[in-house]
Design an enzyme around this catalytic site. Structure first.
Site, short mmCIF file in Angstrom:
data_model
loop_
_atom_site.label_atom_id
_atom_site.label_comp_id
_atom_site.label_asym_id
_atom_site.label_seq_id
_atom_site.Cartn_x
_atom_site.Cartn_y
_atom_site.Cartn_z
CB CYS A 25 -21.58 -14.27 -8.63
SG CYS A 25 -20.61 -14.86 -7.37
CD GLU A 61 -21.36 -12.40 -11.84
OE1 GLU A 61 -20.55 -12.68 -10.94
OE2 GLU A 61 -22.18 -12.72 -12.50
#
Length: 237
Positions: free
Chosen positions: A2, A107
């Protein structure tokens, strides 16, 4: 991987850890919620100095041939599978590799009830991670990307990608330039990954305007155990 991570160590601490000259001129500040295009520390080799240098660079590599920096936010990650041959990354991979110091990265997973749960991947006993990176000059500054690879072990429970993490024994080869891509891009060992904690954290990290140590504080009683969760692709802007 991410688009968020944390890097909070001082330039003095990072310079000592990575045995590098501090070229940041006091420009670095602790950042618990790094987002694309933010200025953060990297460690690279300086040909003019003949040694490692700690420098400030913006997250999102801008190729030297790009007409502008508009695409930087889409260039935060470079896939290990194609980095040696990609038109945007091949030259930096061959000649301009760097280390990206990080306390850990974030994440998000969506639980069966629809809620998003943030997780922070970080060394279980403190310390700093070195993520593999590529840098490129742009204007009067530097830009960079983090190299990612297929997630392995428990990290695959939170996302199918992870940053390529480099133990200290691999730092010199990564920074040297050249080398065999297959060896340079090898995933870290199971023993190394066993030292990481997958820590549930609060929702405040989902907003880039938030910062501070509370973002990495553990949420009691929340673990990855239980019903399956689905990865969430975080909207950055």
């Amino acid at each position: 991987m991410c688009g968020r991570y944390a890097t909070t160590r001082s330039a003095a601490d990072l310079s000592a850890l990575f045995e590098s000259f501090d070229d940041t001129a006091g420009s670095l500040v602790p950042d618990y919620n790094v987002a694309p295009t933010d200025p953060v520390p990297i460690v690279r080799m300086s040909t003019s100095r003949g040694e490692r240098v700690l420098a400030a660079a913006r997250w999102g590599l801008v190729p030297t041939w790009a007409k502008d920096a508009k695409g930087a936010a889409r260039m935060i990650n470079a896939r290990a599978e194609t980095v040696a041959t990609s038109s945007a990354y091949a030259k930096p991979f061959a000649k301009r590799r760097c280390l990206v110091p990080a306390d850990g990265w974030y994440e998000w997973l969506r639980r069966p009830d629809g809620r998003k749960q943030a997780y922070f991947m970080t060394p279980a006993h403190g310390g700093v991670l070195a993520m593999a990176g590529l840098w490129s000059p742009w204007g009067e500054g530097l830009t960079f990307s983090v190299v990612t690879t297929a997630a392995i072990g428990d990290l695959a429970l939170v996302h199918d990608r992870m940053p390529l993490l480099l133990p200290w024994q691999r730092w010199a080869d990564w920074l040297a330039g050249g080398g065999e891509p297959e060896e340079l891009l090898t995933a870290p060992s199971d023993e190394f990954l066993a030292g990481l904690e997958i820590r549930a954290v609060g929702p405040d990290v989902g907003d880039v305007r938030n910062d501070g140590p509370h973002l990495v504080a553990p949420v009691p009683g929340v673990t990855l155990a239980g019903p399956p969760e689905e990865p969430v692709e975080l909207t950055l802007f």
